[in-house]
Design a protein around this motif. Structure first.
Motif, PDB file in Angstrom:
ATOM      1  N   ALA A 202       0.798  -1.105   0.037  1.00 14.28           N
ATOM      2  CA  ALA A 202      -0.001  -0.018  -0.048  1.00 14.28           C
ATOM      3  C   ALA A 202       0.723   1.307  -0.105  1.00 14.28           C
ATOM      4  O   ALA A 202       1.923   1.060   0.684  1.00 14.28           O
ATOM      5  N   HIS A 212      -6.243   3.907   6.317  1.00  8.08           N
ATOM      6  CA  HIS A 212      -5.375   2.857   7.024  1.00  8.08           C
ATOM      7  C   HIS A 212      -6.046   2.149   8.253  1.00  8.08           C
ATOM      8  O   HIS A 212      -5.525   0.891   8.405  1.00  8.08           O
ATOM      9  N   LEU A 215      -7.641  -0.740   6.769  1.00  7.72           N
ATOM     10  CA  LEU A 215      -6.698  -1.632   6.418  1.00  7.72           C
ATOM     11  C   LEU A 215      -5.833  -2.473   7.440  1.00  7.72           C
ATOM     12  O   LEU A 215      -5.576  -3.564   7.297  1.00  7.72           O
ATOM     13  N   LEU A 231       2.115  -6.837   4.890  1.00  8.43           N
ATOM     14  CA  LEU A 231       1.660  -5.745   4.336  1.00  8.43           C
ATOM     15  C   LEU A 231       2.742  -4.591   4.602  1.00  8.43           C
ATOM     16  O   LEU A 231       2.941  -4.291   5.548  1.00  8.43           O
ATOM     17  N   VAL A 274      -2.706  -2.864  -2.651  1.00 11.08           N
ATOM     18  CA  VAL A 274      -3.976  -2.554  -1.963  1.00 11.08           C
ATOM     19  C   VAL A 274      -4.162  -1.128  -1.770  1.00 11.08           C
ATOM     20  O   VAL A 274      -3.224  -0.181  -1.564  1.00 11.08           O
ATOM     21  N   SER A 276      -6.887   1.451  -0.163  1.00 11.37           N
ATOM     22  CA  SER A 276      -7.986   1.236   0.868  1.00 11.37           C
ATOM     23  C   SER A 276      -8.496   2.857   1.065  1.00 11.37           C
ATOM     24  O   SER A 276      -9.162   3.058   2.280  1.00 11.37           O
ATOM     25  N   THR A 299     -10.835   0.153  -3.007  1.00 10.76           N
ATOM     26  CA  THR A 299     -12.094   0.771  -2.540  1.00 10.76           C
ATOM     27  C   THR A 299     -13.001   1.380  -3.827  1.00 10.76           C
ATOM     28  O   THR A 299     -12.362   2.047  -4.451  1.00 10.76           O
ATOM     29  N   PRO A 320     -13.625  -3.976   6.218  1.00 11.03           N
ATOM     30  CA  PRO A 320     -12.489  -4.657   6.529  1.00 11.03           C
ATOM     31  C   PRO A 320     -12.621  -6.065   6.107  1.00 11.03           C
ATOM     32  O   PRO A 320     -11.498  -6.557   5.569  1.00 11.03           O
ATOM     33  N   LEU A 323     -12.528  -6.394   2.293  1.00  9.02           N
ATOM     34  CA  LEU A 323     -10.944  -5.939   1.961  1.00  9.02           C
ATOM     35  C   LEU A 323     -10.060  -7.138   2.098  1.00  9.02           C
ATOM     36  O   LEU A 323      -9.589  -7.654   1.422  1.00  9.02           O
TER      37      LEU A 323
END
Length: 377
Positions: A202, A212, A215, A231, A274, A276, A299, A320, A323
């Motif tokens: 990300a 975040h 995330l 991540l 990713v 978000s 998103t 979440p 995701l």
């Protein structure tokens, strides 16, 4: 390609002033690209902005003149724009605040104003009312408002813009990541801490708008995977300490990388990208991921769906579980990853190029200049 505005015989070429404020890297990249394209087509371009923008984007290297914006006070900023715009045929501001400053600087001068809305400001309560007033002032002062996503065009119309148009903003072709063999690839992943496990990437400012919080909620789910993916989040911002405390307290498989200037290299070794965010217009990260052939989970907000089409897995903001599940499905399905990679690269071919963007802006400039001349301005 649209015709470049051509001045009457014996008169100088059109002088277009680009006004840029502090903030989004996306608008800085765009103004750098646009300035180079306009200069190449015979226009005289002045960029009026903070010194940090000139240092970061090199407008003078693109052939533009740079006029520093005195940002210590609003009055100083307005005076800077007014001085830079002496003799200009048109002023093009990028962003809400630069648009407001330019509108005040040009008051009574009869110079056409174009304002590009690259993003929107989210605010509630008294501050939200102030933002709406600013948007109305800018929308009504501009000869044309260009919105980089459909919802921004609708927003400008709602605020009273007499002419609001969609203007998809191209970014320069991505800088390719260096060719690396398996050894270099593994070394790069090892330096990030992703040895024998998946790497999720990300990129974004560490603040509430980039999502975040949700995330990290998703990352809690990924702890149960064997092995849990890492991540990696590239970026800096005011929420760094809060996020790090949560990562430590919950034992999340997340690493904050800080500010990075090697996003292509990071994408080259990532398994999934990713995004978000609470809202995006034309996300630079989404464009870079699709160019790089990295599967994207994003998103479904703002201009993201119209940007990526079916070339990404789209999920609601602040969900979440959705995701986390989308990422898990991709990690378990190499075939779907390959489909997204192919769809992403096909999608990038459909996006406007820098030349397309410059041609569109030139057509707007030409229209305004001709209208102004016909009106005897």
């Amino acid at each position: 390609m649209s015709n470049t505005p051509v001045p009457p015989h014996g008169q100088p070429s059109l002088h277009a002033v680009q006004v840029l404020g502090e903030g989004s890297s996306g608008s800085g990249v765009h103004v750098r690209s646009l300035s180079a394209g306009l200069v190449a087509r015979g226009l005289r371009v002045t960029v009026c902005g903070p010194w940090s923008a000139e240092q970061g984007y090199g407008f003078t290297e693109a052939g533009a003149r740079f006029a520093p914006l005195d940002g210590r006070t609003d009055a100083g900023s307005i005076a800077s724009i007014r001085t830079a715009s002496v003799g200009a045929g048109l002023v093009h501001a990028h962003g809400l605040w630069p648009g407001l400053l330019a509108a005040l600087a040009l008051r009574g001068r009869g110079v056409p104003l174009v304002v590009t809305w690259h993003t929107k400001r989210e605010a509630e309560g008294p501050r939200g009312r102030v933002v709406r007033l600013m948007e109305r002032r800018v929308a009504r002062a501009a000869s044309v408002v260009l919105g980089v996503s459909s919802d921004l065009v609708d927003r400008a119309r709602d605020r009273g813009a007499r002419d609001a148009r969609l203007a998809s903003v191209a970014v320069p072709a991505p800088r390719p990541a260096p060719e690396t063999g398996d050894g270099a690839h593994q070394k790069a992943r090892a330096e990030l801490g992703a040895v024998e496990r998946a790497l999720l990437l990300a990129v974004g400012r560490l603040d509430a708008a980039t999502g975040h919080g949700p995330l990290l909620d998703a990352a809690r789910r990924w702890r149960a995977l064997d092995p849990p993916p890492l991540l990696a989040i590239a970026g800096e911002g005011p929420d760094r300490a809060v996020l790090q405390r949560r990562i430590d307290a919950e034992g999340l498989p997340v690493r904050l990388l800080g500010r990075r200037d090697d996003v292509p290299e990071l994408l080259a070794v990532a398994d999934v990208c990713v995004l978000s965010s609470r809202w995006e217009a034309r996300s630079l990260l989404a464009q870079e991921a699709l160019h790089a052939g990295v599967p994207l989970v994003a998103t479904a907000v703002g201009g993201v769906p119209e940007l990526v089409g079916d070339a990404a897995e789209l999920v609601p903001y602040d969900d979440p579980d959705a995701l986390a599940d989308a990422v898990i499905r991709l990690l378990d399905d190499p075939g779907r990853c390959a489909e997204l990679t192919a769809a992403g690269r096909a999608r990038t071919v459909e996006w406007p190029t820098e030349d397309d963007t410059v041609a569109h802006v030139l057509s707007v400039y030409d229209e305004l200049v001709q209208t102004f001349m016909s009106a005897g301005g």
